[in-house]
Design a protein around this motif. Structure first.
Motif, mmCIF file in Angstrom:
data_model
loop_
_atom_site.group_PDB
_atom_site.id
_atom_site.type_symbol
_atom_site.label_atom_id
_atom_site.label_comp_id
_atom_site.label_asym_id
_atom_site.label_seq_id
_atom_site.Cartn_x
_atom_site.Cartn_y
_atom_site.Cartn_z
ATOM 1 N N UNK A 1 0.850 -1.173 0.000
ATOM 2 C CA UNK A 1 0.000 0.000 0.000
ATOM 3 C C UNK A 1 0.897 1.238 0.000
ATOM 4 N N UNK A 2 0.622 2.159 -0.910
ATOM 5 C CA UNK A 2 1.437 3.358 -1.093
ATOM 6 C C UNK A 2 0.530 4.579 -1.020
ATOM 7 N N UNK A 3 0.957 5.594 -0.263
ATOM 8 C CA UNK A 3 0.197 6.839 -0.161
ATOM 9 C C UNK A 3 0.885 7.909 -0.991
ATOM 10 N N UNK A 4 0.106 8.582 -1.824
ATOM 11 C CA UNK A 4 0.611 9.627 -2.710
ATOM 12 C C UNK A 4 -0.066 10.940 -2.334
ATOM 13 N N UNK A 5 0.738 11.941 -1.998
ATOM 14 C CA UNK A 5 0.219 13.255 -1.636
ATOM 15 C C UNK A 5 1.043 14.322 -2.351
ATOM 16 N N UNK A 6 0.645 15.557 -2.178
ATOM 17 C CA UNK A 6 1.354 16.684 -2.777
ATOM 18 C C UNK A 6 2.092 17.458 -1.688
ATOM 19 N N UNK A 7 3.128 18.167 -2.101
ATOM 20 C CA UNK A 7 3.845 19.013 -1.147
ATOM 21 C C UNK A 7 2.947 20.183 -0.751
ATOM 22 N N UNK A 8 3.304 20.853 0.329
ATOM 23 C CA UNK A 8 2.503 21.963 0.842
ATOM 24 C C UNK A 8 2.339 23.057 -0.213
ATOM 25 N N UNK A 9 3.429 23.425 -0.882
ATOM 26 C CA UNK A 9 3.375 24.493 -1.879
ATOM 27 C C UNK A 9 2.457 24.131 -3.047
ATOM 28 N N UNK A 10 2.534 22.909 -3.522
ATOM 29 C CA UNK A 10 1.703 22.469 -4.641
ATOM 30 C C UNK A 10 0.229 22.431 -4.220
ATOM 31 N N UNK A 11 -0.047 21.988 -2.992
ATOM 32 C CA UNK A 11 -1.430 22.005 -2.505
ATOM 33 C C UNK A 11 -1.994 23.421 -2.517
ATOM 34 N N UNK A 12 -1.206 24.365 -2.030
ATOM 35 C CA UNK A 12 -1.647 25.767 -2.014
ATOM 36 C C UNK A 12 -1.878 26.258 -3.439
ATOM 37 N N UNK A 13 -0.973 25.929 -4.342
ATOM 38 C CA UNK A 13 -1.092 26.354 -5.739
ATOM 39 C C UNK A 13 -2.354 25.792 -6.383
ATOM 40 N N UNK A 14 -2.609 24.494 -6.207
ATOM 41 C CA UNK A 14 -3.778 23.885 -6.828
ATOM 42 C C UNK A 14 -5.086 24.286 -6.152
ATOM 43 N N UNK A 15 -5.039 24.588 -4.875
ATOM 44 C CA UNK A 15 -6.268 24.974 -4.183
ATOM 45 C C UNK A 15 -6.619 26.451 -4.387
ATOM 46 N N UNK A 120 -18.803 3.133 -12.238
ATOM 47 C CA UNK A 120 -19.502 4.246 -11.579
ATOM 48 C C UNK A 120 -19.467 5.540 -12.389
ATOM 49 N N UNK A 121 -18.725 5.545 -13.494
ATOM 50 C CA UNK A 121 -18.550 6.745 -14.334
ATOM 51 C C UNK A 121 -17.968 7.924 -13.569
ATOM 52 N N UNK A 122 -17.120 7.630 -12.608
ATOM 53 C CA UNK A 122 -16.424 8.673 -11.853
ATOM 54 C C UNK A 122 -14.999 8.756 -12.383
ATOM 55 N N UNK A 123 -14.533 9.978 -12.593
ATOM 56 C CA UNK A 123 -13.160 10.199 -13.036
ATOM 57 C C UNK A 123 -12.413 10.994 -11.980
ATOM 58 N N UNK A 124 -11.170 10.669 -11.799
ATOM 59 C CA UNK A 124 -10.296 11.463 -10.936
ATOM 60 C C UNK A 124 -9.110 11.912 -11.779
ATOM 61 N N UNK A 125 -8.528 13.005 -11.364
ATOM 62 C CA UNK A 125 -7.343 13.495 -12.058
ATOM 63 C C UNK A 125 -6.252 13.735 -11.027
ATOM 64 N N UNK A 126 -5.015 13.633 -11.487
ATOM 65 C CA UNK A 126 -3.878 13.907 -10.608
ATOM 66 C C UNK A 126 -2.755 14.476 -11.440
ATOM 67 N N UNK A 127 -1.865 15.156 -10.770
ATOM 68 C CA UNK A 127 -0.767 15.830 -11.442
ATOM 69 C C UNK A 127 0.505 14.993 -11.369
ATOM 70 N N UNK A 128 1.430 15.298 -12.262
ATOM 71 C CA UNK A 128 2.737 14.630 -12.228
ATOM 72 C C UNK A 128 3.544 15.087 -11.019
ATOM 73 N N UNK A 129 3.064 16.090 -10.311
ATOM 74 C CA UNK A 129 3.781 16.609 -9.143
ATOM 75 C C UNK A 129 3.456 15.864 -7.846
ATOM 76 N N UNK A 130 2.613 14.865 -7.917
ATOM 77 C CA UNK A 130 2.291 14.075 -6.724
ATOM 78 C C UNK A 130 3.530 13.267 -6.323
ATOM 79 N N UNK A 131 3.705 13.053 -5.044
ATOM 80 C CA UNK A 131 4.866 12.296 -4.570
ATOM 81 C C UNK A 131 4.773 10.853 -5.060
ATOM 82 N N UNK A 132 5.904 10.312 -5.464
ATOM 83 C CA UNK A 132 6.001 8.940 -5.984
ATOM 84 C C UNK A 132 5.148 8.746 -7.238
ATOM 85 N N UNK A 133 5.215 9.721 -8.131
ATOM 86 C CA UNK A 133 4.427 9.670 -9.365
ATOM 87 C C UNK A 133 4.714 8.414 -10.166
ATOM 88 N N UNK A 134 5.979 8.100 -10.308
ATOM 89 C CA UNK A 134 6.330 6.950 -11.143
ATOM 90 C C UNK A 134 5.752 5.650 -10.581
#
Length: 166
Positions: A1-15, A120-134
């Motif tokens: 199990x791997x958790x992927x989050x964004x850095x504080x600065x990127x969260x502020x930028x996207x929000x 469910x026809x639900x889509x999510x999106x994420x950026x290449x800037x998320x931690x552990x993108x690869x």
């Protein structure tokens, strides 16, 4: 199990990035509107500024609906939480994924990637800037249906062959 989050600065930028951009555009718009009666050509920058405000906010509102700030990937699913305006949890099983697009899935090194659930026809999106993108991309590609995987690999090979010819 791997958790992927964004850095504080990127969260502020996207929000809150659209608030900053909109504020700057409105500051730019005020003198243009004040002096438009003296110079009719100022209508063009006013229209351009309004279009920038519109498309920036349209993009951000799309992100607010589909952009989780925390993605947990395990052997059978993606669990997405921490959306902008909702506190719900979206679970997308790899076996139910009907499409993957954007970013690396389309042959670009960066950009917003989109994963859609066919059940469910639900889509999510994420950026290449998320931690552990690869790791996240590798997990999605290794677990997604073989048909979708083959389509993406084929399109990536076409793109890479075009780049080699240039």
């Amino acid at each position: 199990m791997e958790t992927h989050t964004y850095s504080f600065f990127i969260k502020i930028l996207y929000r809150y990035g659209n608030l900053f951009i909109t504020f700057l555009m409105i500051l730019n718009l005020i003198p243009l509107v004040i002096y438009v009666d003296k110079n009719a050509y100022l209508i063009i920058p006013i229209i351009i500024t309004l279009l920038i405000i519109y498309f920036t906010n349209k993009f951000y509102f799309l992100l607010y609906k589909t952009f989780p700030f925390k993605i947990i990937s395990d052997e059978e699913k993606l669990t997405c939480t921490d959306f902008m305006f909702r506190s719900k949890e979206v679970i997308i099983y790899y076996k139910d994924m009907k499409s993957i697009s954007g970013g690396i899935f389309e042959g670009r090194l960066s950009g917003i990637m989109k994963v859609c659930d066919g059940r469910t026809n639900i889509c999510i999106s994420f950026s290449h800037r998320i931690k552990n993108t690869t790791k996240l991309i590798a997990t999605i590609l290794s677990k997604v249906d073989k048909k979708i995987y083959d389509e993406k690999i084929e399109s990536l090979q076409k793109i890479s062959s075009k780049l080699r010819k240039k």
